[in-house]
Design a protein around this motif. Structure first.
Motif, PDB file in Angstrom:
ATOM      1  N   LYS A 137       0.837  -1.204   0.000  1.00 46.80           N
ATOM      2  CA  LYS A 137       0.000   0.000   0.000  1.00 46.80           C
ATOM      3  C   LYS A 137       0.875   1.258   0.000  1.00 46.80           C
ATOM      4  O   LYS A 137       0.377   2.364   0.005  1.00 46.80           O
ATOM      5  N   PRO A 173      -3.633  -2.631 -30.678  1.00 51.21           N
ATOM      6  CA  PRO A 173      -4.358  -3.627 -31.476  1.00 51.21           C
ATOM      7  C   PRO A 173      -5.838  -3.677 -31.074  1.00 51.21           C
ATOM      8  O   PRO A 173      -6.164  -3.674 -29.879  1.00 51.21           O
ATOM      9  N   VAL A 210      -1.420  -9.038 -22.832  1.00 55.55           N
ATOM     10  CA  VAL A 210      -0.106  -8.414 -22.964  1.00 55.55           C
ATOM     11  C   VAL A 210       0.105  -7.995 -24.411  1.00 55.55           C
ATOM     12  O   VAL A 210      -0.188  -8.759 -25.325  1.00 55.55           O
ATOM     13  N   ILE A 211       0.580  -6.763 -24.606  1.00 56.72           N
ATOM     14  CA  ILE A 211       0.973  -6.338 -25.952  1.00 56.72           C
ATOM     15  C   ILE A 211       2.477  -6.122 -25.969  1.00 56.72           C
ATOM     16  O   ILE A 211       3.076  -5.767 -24.956  1.00 56.72           O
ATOM     17  N   ARG A 232     -18.971  -1.601 -17.961  1.00 60.10           N
ATOM     18  CA  ARG A 232     -18.152  -2.521 -17.173  1.00 60.10           C
ATOM     19  C   ARG A 232     -17.744  -3.662 -18.096  1.00 60.10           C
ATOM     20  O   ARG A 232     -18.549  -4.123 -18.909  1.00 60.10           O
ATOM     21  N   LEU A 247      -0.430  -7.987 -30.320  1.00 61.17           N
ATOM     22  CA  LEU A 247      -1.173  -8.644 -29.249  1.00 61.17           C
ATOM     23  C   LEU A 247      -0.558 -10.027 -29.038  1.00 61.17           C
ATOM     24  O   LEU A 247      -0.627 -10.896 -29.917  1.00 61.17           O
ATOM     25  N   GLU A 253      -1.416 -12.467 -27.318  1.00 62.71           N
ATOM     26  CA  GLU A 253      -2.355 -13.593 -27.358  1.00 62.71           C
ATOM     27  C   GLU A 253      -2.503 -14.126 -28.785  1.00 62.71           C
ATOM     28  O   GLU A 253      -2.833 -15.289 -28.980  1.00 62.71           O
ATOM     29  N   GLY A 257       0.416 -14.282 -23.361  1.00 66.87           N
ATOM     30  CA  GLY A 257       0.824 -13.197 -22.471  1.00 66.87           C
ATOM     31  C   GLY A 257       0.536 -13.547 -21.020  1.00 66.87           C
ATOM     32  O   GLY A 257       1.289 -13.184 -20.113  1.00 66.87           O
ATOM     33  N   THR A 258      -0.545 -14.276 -20.791  1.00 67.96           N
ATOM     34  CA  THR A 258      -0.879 -14.690 -19.424  1.00 67.96           C
ATOM     35  C   THR A 258       0.188 -15.628 -18.878  1.00 67.96           C
ATOM     36  O   THR A 258       0.576 -15.531 -17.706  1.00 67.96           O
ATOM     37  N   LEU A 304       3.173 -13.467 -17.827  1.00 64.64           N
ATOM     38  CA  LEU A 304       2.973 -12.771 -16.551  1.00 64.64           C
ATOM     39  C   LEU A 304       3.099 -13.745 -15.389  1.00 64.64           C
ATOM     40  O   LEU A 304       3.695 -13.437 -14.353  1.00 64.64           O
ATOM     41  N   ARG A 354       6.113 -13.768 -12.505  1.00 64.81           N
ATOM     42  CA  ARG A 354       5.778 -13.638 -11.083  1.00 64.81           C
ATOM     43  C   ARG A 354       6.436 -14.762 -10.286  1.00 64.81           C
ATOM     44  O   ARG A 354       7.011 -14.533  -9.216  1.00 64.81           O
ATOM     45  N   LEU A 374      -2.319 -14.669  -5.876  1.00 61.27           N
ATOM     46  CA  LEU A 374      -2.277 -13.288  -6.369  1.00 61.27           C
ATOM     47  C   LEU A 374      -3.211 -13.115  -7.573  1.00 61.27           C
ATOM     48  O   LEU A 374      -3.867 -12.087  -7.712  1.00 61.27           O
ATOM     49  N   GLU A 398      -6.412 -10.642  -7.837  1.00 64.63           N
ATOM     50  CA  GLU A 398      -6.659  -9.719  -8.954  1.00 64.63           C
ATOM     51  C   GLU A 398      -8.067  -9.896  -9.508  1.00 64.63           C
ATOM     52  O   GLU A 398      -8.739  -8.921  -9.824  1.00 64.63           O
ATOM     53  N   ARG A 429     -10.456  -8.353  -7.033  1.00 61.74           N
ATOM     54  CA  ARG A 429     -10.360  -6.885  -7.054  1.00 61.74           C
ATOM     55  C   ARG A 429     -11.051  -6.339  -8.306  1.00 61.74           C
ATOM     56  O   ARG A 429     -11.719  -5.306  -8.252  1.00 61.74           O
ATOM     57  N   ARG A 445     -14.129  -3.691  -8.485  1.00 63.31           N
ATOM     58  CA  ARG A 445     -14.097  -2.455  -9.286  1.00 63.31           C
ATOM     59  C   ARG A 445     -15.291  -2.390 -10.228  1.00 63.31           C
ATOM     60  O   ARG A 445     -15.907  -1.350 -10.387  1.00 63.31           O
ATOM     61  N   ARG A 446     -15.623  -3.551 -10.852  1.00 65.25           N
ATOM     62  CA  ARG A 446     -16.764  -3.557 -11.774  1.00 65.25           C
ATOM     63  C   ARG A 446     -18.060  -3.254 -11.049  1.00 65.25           C
ATOM     64  O   ARG A 446     -18.978  -2.674 -11.606  1.00 65.25           O
ATOM     65  N   ASP A 477      -9.789  -1.151  -1.407  1.00 64.98           N
ATOM     66  CA  ASP A 477      -8.957  -1.040  -0.198  1.00 64.98           C
ATOM     67  C   ASP A 477      -9.748  -1.354   1.066  1.00 64.98           C
ATOM     68  O   ASP A 477     -10.938  -1.224   1.104  1.00 64.98           O
TER      69      ASP A 477
END
Lengths: 312, 103
Positions: free
Chosen positions: A38, A174, A182-183, A214, B9, B11, B55-56, B59, B63, B85, B89, B92, B96-97, B103
């Motif tokens: 944080k 793209p 990921v790009i 959303r 991209l 993917e 890409g996933t 990442l 990690r 993690l 995500e 979270r 957010r949606r 927090d």
């Protein structure tokens, strides 16, 4: 170039043993871990901590740093003597796997040019790949197009502290990119050495929060406000959607929360996502005598009890 | 005015084993071992030269790489933390949606 006190960064005394250094590093790595921290400047602090640990955890680099850094204070102007590293024999395995490309100028000056000491950064080596997260607007994902991406990377400021400096790139996005994907920007990583190609820049894409939409994977959700009579009697209404506008048919007898699916109007792709319009019935205010009269007429003439099944 | 940089991209274009290793700043053998042990994804064919990554995947392995390096975590523990993690995500993102604070 200003001197960096790696011992102070890790919070250990100059005679700390390898175990104490490792322990201090792990404690700070946990504190500044980018996924959970944080702290506002967690990213910059983590880079600084990584750099300090890369030096102090390696006996060869630590010995060189200790000899060179004797008598310097943090932030003090630092100039390594010419040929300073001639008395050391480095094994050269040092930073092949650490994020050495992200380290400070101070670090690069000390260790970046050691014979073979940079691992992949040695003779004829391709540049390191760089990685960052970016926030995109939803419209960029729908239609592609060019956006200015501003990235922050750690740099040393005048007092020797690591701060985040900004630089911008014009990027063609793209079409159809989705949250978490990921790009790759070929050749936009660190420069290569000895004529070798530069590394690539990888960007993990996230969307800026949108006031109306959303996103879930390729599907997009939006609230569609309707009147009670449009919901009850059915209607065809025109509404804005991310890629233009549509006329949608509200089926008679719809209630709040009903989802109308517009197949293939979500994010583009193979297959494209769907767009869901979620109905929200909005009541006209009873703020004029005529409006009150209409509500009173309904109350009188419609046998409607929304709490019939709630037991009250 | 220079031309904009064209982003690919991942993917769609996918990554080779060598690109994956460079992206993780790891040796190729390390990536091969983690694919077998912790990536938990079907890969076409036994020959790593033909493997392609998303890409996933990148990442996730980055990690795991950082967790192993920073905390001397055994691969399975690093993979477990990476799973948690990722779940964090996802949750979270749902908050957010729904318009709620994370927090």
């Amino acid at each position: 170039m200003e001197f960096k006190d790696y011992y102070q960064i890790l919070g250990v005394p100059r005679d700390a043993g390898a175990d104490a250094i490792k322990k201090a590093f792990r404690k700070l790595a946990r504190k500044y871990h980018p996924d959970v921290s944080k702290e506002q400047d967690a990213e910059a602090r983590m880079k600084e901590v990584n750099e300090a640990y890369a030096v102090l955890s390696d006996p060869e680099k630590r010995a060189a740093y200790d000899q060179l850094g004797r008598g310097y204070r943090p932030g003090e102007e630092f100039r390594p003597p010419p040929g300073w590293d001639s008395g050391f024999e480095f094994s050269g395995s040092g930073f092949a796997t650490a994020d050495a490309a992200d380290f400070s100028d101070f670090f690069a000056e000390l260790f970046g040019r050691m014979g073979g000491g940079g691992g992949r950064r040695g003779f004829g080596a391709r540049g390191e790949d760089h990685h960052a997260k970016i926030l995109l607007d939803l419209e960029a994902a729908y239609g592609g197009g060019t956006r200015t991406i501003t990235l922050r990377s750690p740099r040393q400021d005048r007092s020797g502290r690591v701060v985040l400096a900004e630089h911008s790139l014009e990027v063609r996005i793209p079409k159809g990119v989705r949250e978490g994907q990921v790009i790759r920007l070929a050749g936009q990583g660190a420069p290569g050495v000895g004529g070798a190609p530069p590394g690539d820049l990888y960007l993990e894409v996230h969307f800026e929060p949108h006031p109306r939409y959303r996103v879930e994977g390729g599907d997009v959700y939006a609230t569609l406000p309707v009147t009670p009579w449009e919901a009850a009697l059915g209607a065809t209404v025109k509404t804005r959607v991310p890629d233009g506008s549509v006329e949608v048919r509200i089926p008679p007898g719809s209630s709040s929360g009903r989802k109308l699916r517009l197949r293939g109007r979500g994010l583009p792709g193979k297959p494209p996502g769907d767009l869901y319009l979620v109905l929200e019935i909005q009541l006209p205010p009873a703020d004029t005598p005529r409006a009150r009269e209409l509500y009173e007429t309904m109350a009188r003439e419609l046998a409607f009890d929304p709490r019939k099944h709630t037991g009250s | 005015m220079t031309d904009p940089i064209v982003a690919q991209l991942v993917e769609e274009t996918r990554l080779t084993l060598e690109e994956m290793a460079a992206g993780c700043r790891a040796e190729i053998d390390w990536v091969v071992a983690r694919v077998h042990d912790v990536l938990a994804r079907e890969l076409p064919g036994a020959d790593p030269a033909h493997w392609r990554f998303s890409g996933t995947d990148l990442l996730r392995l980055r990690r795991i790489r950082a967790l192993e390096r920073d905390f001397d975590a055994v691969p399975e523990l690093a993979a477990l933390v990476a799973d948690l993690l990722e779940e964090l995500e996802r949750l979270r993102a749902r908050l957010r949606r729904a318009g709620l604070s994370v927090d």
